[in-house]
Scaffold this motif. Structure first.
Motif, PDB file in Angstrom:
ATOM      1  N   ALA A   1     -87.580  61.648 -34.482  1.00  0.00           N
ATOM      2  CA  ALA A   1     -86.753  61.892 -33.296  1.00  0.00           C
ATOM      3  C   ALA A   1     -85.770  60.754 -33.072  1.00  0.00           C
ATOM      4  N   PHE A   2     -85.962  59.657 -33.777  1.00  0.00           N
ATOM      5  CA  PHE A   2     -85.095  58.488 -33.615  1.00  0.00           C
ATOM      6  C   PHE A   2     -84.202  58.353 -34.845  1.00  0.00           C
ATOM      7  N   ASN A   3     -82.955  58.021 -34.605  1.00  0.00           N
ATOM      8  CA  ASN A   3     -82.001  57.911 -35.704  1.00  0.00           C
ATOM      9  C   ASN A   3     -82.333  56.760 -36.638  1.00  0.00           C
ATOM     10  N   THR A   4     -82.763  55.668 -36.025  1.00  0.00           N
ATOM     11  CA  THR A   4     -83.063  54.468 -36.799  1.00  0.00           C
ATOM     12  C   THR A   4     -84.318  53.812 -36.258  1.00  0.00           C
ATOM     13  N   MET A   5     -85.190  53.413 -37.177  1.00  0.00           N
ATOM     14  CA  MET A   5     -86.348  52.601 -36.825  1.00  0.00           C
ATOM     15  C   MET A   5     -86.152  51.247 -37.488  1.00  0.00           C
ATOM     16  N   ALA A   6     -86.439  50.207 -36.748  1.00  0.00           N
ATOM     17  CA  ALA A   6     -86.159  48.882 -37.297  1.00  0.00           C
ATOM     18  C   ALA A   6     -87.204  47.868 -36.852  1.00  0.00           C
ATOM     19  N   TRP A   7     -87.278  46.816 -37.637  1.00  0.00           N
ATOM     20  CA  TRP A   7     -88.091  45.655 -37.289  1.00  0.00           C
ATOM     21  C   TRP A   7     -87.154  44.464 -37.074  1.00  0.00           C
ATOM     22  N   TYR A   8     -87.395  43.754 -35.987  1.00  0.00           N
ATOM     23  CA  TYR A   8     -86.689  42.514 -35.683  1.00  0.00           C
ATOM     24  C   TYR A   8     -87.742  41.411 -35.552  1.00  0.00           C
ATOM     25  N   ARG A   9     -87.278  40.189 -35.585  1.00  0.00           N
ATOM     26  CA  ARG A   9     -88.193  39.079 -35.338  1.00  0.00           C
ATOM     27  C   ARG A   9     -87.491  37.986 -34.554  1.00  0.00           C
TER      28      ARG A   9
END
Length: 119
Positions: A30-38
């Motif tokens: 359902a989300f266009n982009t999934m990401a990891w940040y730190r």
């Protein structure tokens, strides 16, 4: 309200591996982009890795070749495999679920999970 929950952080020695997992309420597709940040102490939050619905991936320069982001459709999670960890990878890692609705962008953040790499 969408919930984003990270898991899998911990303490590891340099050269070791960890896997982080991000679960969201609803489907990850359902989300266009999934990401990891730190974000490390005293530093700005930075992109670690991202994956789009089309499967396109992007990585921060410092993790290329060591980290891999992928979607686990069966478990509805987005995971980050981290190999060859370095002390400078120590940070709080956040999952971000991004969407575009009616031309407007938004995202949801998790609470973060601590990763500590000892030398």
């Amino acid at each position: 309200q969408v919930q984003v929950v990270e898991s899998g952080g911990g303490l590891v020695q340099a050269g070791g591996s960890l896997r982080l997992s991000c679960a969201v309420s609803g489907s990850i597709f359902a989300f266009n982009t999934m990401a990891w940040y730190r974000q490390a102490p005293g530093k700005e939050r930075e992109l670690v890795a991202a994956i789009t619905n089309g499967g396109y991936t992007d990585y921060g320069d410092s993790v290329k070749g060591r980290f891999t982001i992928f979607r686990d459709s069966a478990n509805n999670t987005v995971n980050l495999h981290m190999n060859s960890l370095k002390p400078e990878d120590t940070a709080v890692y956040y999952c971000n679920a991004g969407y575009v609705i009616g031309g407007r962008r938004g995202s949801y953040w998790g609470q973060g999970t601590q990763v500590t790499v000892s030398s």
